[in-house]
Structures are given as structure tokens and as C-alpha cells.
Design an enzyme around this catalytic site. Structure first.
Site, mmCIF file in Angstrom:
data_model
loop_
_atom_site.group_PDB
_atom_site.id
_atom_site.type_symbol
_atom_site.label_atom_id
_atom_site.label_comp_id
_atom_site.label_asym_id
_atom_site.label_seq_id
_atom_site.Cartn_x
_atom_site.Cartn_y
_atom_site.Cartn_z
ATOM 1 N N CYS A 45 0.839 -1.216 0.000
ATOM 2 C CA CYS A 45 0.000 0.000 0.000
ATOM 3 C C CYS A 45 0.872 1.264 0.000
ATOM 4 C CB CYS A 45 -0.907 -0.046 1.223
ATOM 5 S SG CYS A 45 -1.792 1.474 1.578
ATOM 6 N N CYS B 5 0.119 3.786 2.746
ATOM 7 C CA CYS B 5 0.638 3.245 4.012
ATOM 8 C C CYS B 5 2.126 3.534 4.135
ATOM 9 C CB CYS B 5 0.404 1.738 4.097
ATOM 10 S SG CYS B 5 -1.323 1.234 4.029
#
Length: 107
Positions: free
Chosen positions: A12, A15
Site C-alpha cells: 500500500c 501506508c
């Protein structure tokens, strides 16, 4: 003790953008706030318990009251504001008397 739980996955990109900010804040709030990371790919049952449907999702947990849920990448100032709200006596919360007094001034 207040806590921040970061639900993330290695693939991600948002993230990955948030991770260094949380590392910096973890050092800044050492001894005041606990920081945890939950990889949703490795621990899907934990993500399911918390109803995590998108990542990154951050839970800001206070010693009392309901946690604050924040989804998506955040700026360091936004993260800091949410962390400050979790710390008892940080000066960000108003006492009941202060709230009542400010309400009476508005009327």
C-alpha cells in the site's frame, strides 16, 4: 496509556507514506502513547475484528471513551492533532465547567 494502531499492508503506497511519519511521532511521544502496527495481510482476523475495510486506517485510542478512526494518508500535523486528543490532560479537552461556561456566554 493512549495508543495508535496503524492498519497497513506492505504493498500500500499511502501506508508507506504514513509509516515514516508514525515512526517520527512514536519517538516524539515515547512514554506517552503506545504505537502498534497491524499488517492486514498477515493478520486478517485482527483487521476483521476492527472492521477494517480500507488501508491505511488508524485508530487513536484514549484511556476512556471511544477510539477515533481515521482512514487514508494524513499529514503529520493531522496525525499529531489526533494523538494530542488521546492524551489525558494535554490541554486539548475542555472540562465540563469550561464547556458549560462557554455555552452560557453564547446565549
Amino acid at each position: 496509556m493512549p495508543a495508535v494502531i496503524d492498519f497497513y499492508a506492505d504493498w500500500c503506497m499511502p501506508c508507506r507514506m504514513v509509516a515514516p511519519l508514525l515512526n517520527q511521532l512514536s519517538a516524539e511521544y515515547d512514554g506517552k502513547v503506545k504505537f502498534y502496527k497491524i499488517n492486514t495481510e498477515k493478520d486478517p482476523e485482527v483487521a476483521k475484528v476492527f472492521s477494517i475495510s480500507s488501508i491505511p486506517t488508524l485508530l487513536f485510542i484514549t484511556p476512556t471513551g471511544k477510539p477515533t478512526v481515521v482512514r487514508g494518508a494524513q499529514s503529520i500535523s493531522s496525525l499529531r492533532k489526533n494523538i494530542e486528543k488521546t492524551i489525558p490532560g494535554s490541554g486539548n479537552e475542555k472540562s465540563l465547567i469550561q464547556k458549560l461556561f462557554s455555552l452560557s456566554k453564547k446565549n
